[in-house]
Scaffold this motif. Structure first.
Motif, PDB file in Angstrom:
ATOM      1  N   ILE A   1     -23.288 -43.075 -11.276  1.00 53.26           N
ATOM      2  CA  ILE A   1     -22.237 -43.068 -12.295  1.00 53.26           C
ATOM      3  C   ILE A   1     -22.439 -44.320 -13.142  1.00 53.26           C
ATOM      4  N   VAL A   2     -22.281 -44.171 -14.470  1.00 52.11           N
ATOM      5  CA  VAL A   2     -22.431 -45.305 -15.378  1.00 52.11           C
ATOM      6  C   VAL A   2     -21.140 -46.117 -15.377  1.00 52.11           C
ATOM      7  N   CYS A   3     -21.273 -47.419 -15.094  1.00 46.86           N
ATOM      8  CA  CYS A   3     -20.114 -48.312 -15.108  1.00 46.86           C
ATOM      9  C   CYS A   3     -19.665 -48.505 -16.550  1.00 46.86           C
ATOM     10  N   ASN A   4     -18.353 -48.308 -16.812  1.00 45.40           N
ATOM     11  CA  ASN A   4     -17.868 -48.452 -18.194  1.00 45.40           C
ATOM     12  C   ASN A   4     -17.740 -49.908 -18.630  1.00 45.40           C
ATOM     13  N   HIS A   5     -17.959 -50.846 -17.731  1.00 55.20           N
ATOM     14  CA  HIS A   5     -17.881 -52.268 -18.089  1.00 55.20           C
ATOM     15  C   HIS A   5     -19.270 -52.844 -18.412  1.00 55.20           C
ATOM     16  N   CYS A   6     -20.258 -52.528 -17.564  1.00 58.24           N
ATOM     17  CA  CYS A   6     -21.598 -53.122 -17.766  1.00 58.24           C
ATOM     18  C   CYS A   6     -22.638 -52.113 -18.217  1.00 58.24           C
ATOM     19  N   ASP A   7     -22.289 -50.842 -18.291  1.00 62.31           N
ATOM     20  CA  ASP A   7     -23.181 -49.762 -18.746  1.00 62.31           C
ATOM     21  C   ASP A   7     -24.415 -49.587 -17.866  1.00 62.31           C
TER      22      ASP A   7
ATOM     23  N   PRO B   1     -21.340 -43.617  -4.360  1.00 67.99           N
ATOM     24  CA  PRO B   1     -20.505 -44.140  -3.272  1.00 67.99           C
ATOM     25  C   PRO B   1     -20.053 -45.589  -3.499  1.00 67.99           C
ATOM     26  N   ASN B   2     -20.771 -46.365  -4.338  1.00 65.86           N
ATOM     27  CA  ASN B   2     -20.457 -47.790  -4.540  1.00 65.86           C
ATOM     28  C   ASN B   2     -19.660 -48.057  -5.816  1.00 65.86           C
ATOM     29  N   ILE B   3     -19.359 -47.035  -6.610  1.00 61.11           N
ATOM     30  CA  ILE B   3     -18.809 -47.251  -7.951  1.00 61.11           C
ATOM     31  C   ILE B   3     -17.451 -47.953  -7.922  1.00 61.11           C
ATOM     32  N   ASP B   4     -16.560 -47.595  -7.009  1.00 57.58           N
ATOM     33  CA  ASP B   4     -15.229 -48.219  -6.998  1.00 57.58           C
ATOM     34  C   ASP B   4     -15.331 -49.717  -6.710  1.00 57.58           C
ATOM     35  N   LEU B   5     -16.105 -50.086  -5.709  1.00 62.35           N
ATOM     36  CA  LEU B   5     -16.289 -51.494  -5.369  1.00 62.35           C
ATOM     37  C   LEU B   5     -16.975 -52.247  -6.512  1.00 62.35           C
ATOM     38  N   HIS B   6     -17.978 -51.603  -7.129  1.00 60.83           N
ATOM     39  CA  HIS B   6     -18.699 -52.239  -8.242  1.00 60.83           C
ATOM     40  C   HIS B   6     -17.770 -52.506  -9.420  1.00 60.83           C
ATOM     41  N   ARG B   7     -16.946 -51.517  -9.793  1.00 60.09           N
ATOM     42  CA  ARG B   7     -16.057 -51.672 -10.960  1.00 60.09           C
ATOM     43  C   ARG B   7     -15.104 -52.848 -10.773  1.00 60.09           C
ATOM     44  N   VAL B   8     -14.549 -53.006  -9.608  1.00 64.33           N
ATOM     45  CA  VAL B   8     -13.627 -54.113  -9.347  1.00 64.33           C
ATOM     46  C   VAL B   8     -14.378 -55.446  -9.473  1.00 64.33           C
ATOM     47  N   HIS B   9     -15.531 -55.522  -8.820  1.00 63.65           N
ATOM     48  CA  HIS B   9     -16.334 -56.755  -8.865  1.00 63.65           C
ATOM     49  C   HIS B   9     -16.810 -57.053 -10.294  1.00 63.65           C
ATOM     50  N   CYS B  10     -17.290 -56.031 -10.969  1.00 64.34           N
ATOM     51  CA  CYS B  10     -17.849 -56.194 -12.328  1.00 64.34           C
ATOM     52  C   CYS B  10     -16.771 -56.675 -13.302  1.00 64.34           C
ATOM     53  N   ALA B  11     -15.591 -56.049 -13.285  1.00 65.35           N
ATOM     54  CA  ALA B  11     -14.524 -56.421 -14.224  1.00 65.35           C
ATOM     55  C   ALA B  11     -13.984 -57.817 -13.942  1.00 65.35           C
ATOM     56  N   ARG B  12     -13.975 -58.214 -12.677  1.00 62.97           N
ATOM     57  CA  ARG B  12     -13.431 -59.513 -12.310  1.00 62.97           C
ATOM     58  C   ARG B  12     -14.415 -60.648 -12.594  1.00 62.97           C
ATOM     59  N   ASN B  13     -15.714 -60.431 -12.394  1.00 64.81           N
ATOM     60  CA  ASN B  13     -16.686 -61.528 -12.419  1.00 64.81           C
ATOM     61  C   ASN B  13     -17.627 -61.568 -13.622  1.00 64.81           C
ATOM     62  N   LEU B  14     -17.824 -60.461 -14.316  1.00 64.99           N
ATOM     63  CA  LEU B  14     -18.802 -60.428 -15.409  1.00 64.99           C
ATOM     64  C   LEU B  14     -18.132 -60.175 -16.750  1.00 64.99           C
ATOM     65  N   GLU B  15     -18.759 -60.672 -17.795  1.00 64.83           N
ATOM     66  CA  GLU B  15     -18.317 -60.345 -19.155  1.00 64.83           C
ATOM     67  C   GLU B  15     -19.541 -60.163 -20.048  1.00 64.83           C
ATOM     68  N   LYS B  16     -19.370 -59.351 -21.066  1.00 66.14           N
ATOM     69  CA  LYS B  16     -20.475 -59.038 -21.972  1.00 66.14           C
ATOM     70  C   LYS B  16     -20.522 -60.082 -23.082  1.00 66.14           C
TER      71      LYS B  16
END
Length: 196
Positions: A11-17, A23-38
């Motif tokens: 699944i493509v993450c809507n934050h980091c593309d 199976p990892n998308i929910d955990l990734h989205r939380v981590h990505c939105a909290r720690n990374l920025e474009k």
């Protein structure tokens, strides 16, 4: 958006593309939105705590050490190599290194210096040397003369050889070298210290 690559569904993450396994998308989205920025300039994903450092290292304007002008980082290399008025360039006539801002004035003076053309015995401005070399009348005359008479055998018409182009005969040159050598030899013997 879900895609299947081989057997794994991503699944493509809507934050980091990026494509993330389903199976990892929910955990990734939380981590990505909290720690990374474009990055707004280059679009790279950078850790939020390093965002300012990323901007300073990759995008912030730089002060040129030569001219002190502030330059965009993306064009800094071309500024330093081609545009900076204080960059060092060389004169096309004397190959002297100097700042680019002074080159035009230097070459105006330097290009007006003259050198002797050994083909036609005339003085030529350095700025016109290339044109002169291609059209030099001495080049044509020397080619015609060399095909008729070897230059070393040319005389002055009175049975004597002509002197070299600078007016010094070989005999005088050898005599001067011999006298100089003798003077050095006598001088070294005269100024030798005697043992006490």
């Amino acid at each position: 958006m879900e895609t299947a690559t081989g057997e794994e569904i991503t699944i493509v993450c809507n934050h980091c593309d990026r494509d993330i396994p389903a199976p990892n998308i929910d955990l990734h989205r939380v981590h990505c939105a909290r720690n990374l920025e474009k990055c707004k300039i280059c679009g790279d994903m950078v850790p939020k705590k390093h965002a300012e450092e990323h901007f300073l290292n990759a995008h912030a304007p730089i002060a040129c050490s030569m001219c002190k002008e502030t330059i965009e980082r993306e064009v800094f290399d071309s500024h330093k190599g081609e545009i900076c008025p204080k960059r060092i360039v060389t004169c096309e006539f004397c190959e002297f290194p100097l700042p680019a801002v002074d080159l035009a004035e230097h070459q105006e003076v330097c290009g007006n210096r003259t050198e002797l053309c050994y083909q036609c015995n005339s003085y030529v401005r350095l700025r016109k040397r290339y044109n002169h070399e291609t059209k030099c009348p001495g080049t044509v005359l020397n080619n015609v003369e060399s095909s008729r008479i070897p230059r070393a055998a040319e005389g002055d018409g009175n049975g004597r050889r002509r002197r070299d182009g600078n007016g010094v005969s070989h005999k005088k040159l050898f005599f001067t070298i011999a006298i100089t050598g003798i003077a050095v030899l006598i001088g070294s013997m005269f100024f030798q210290k005697k043992p006490e």
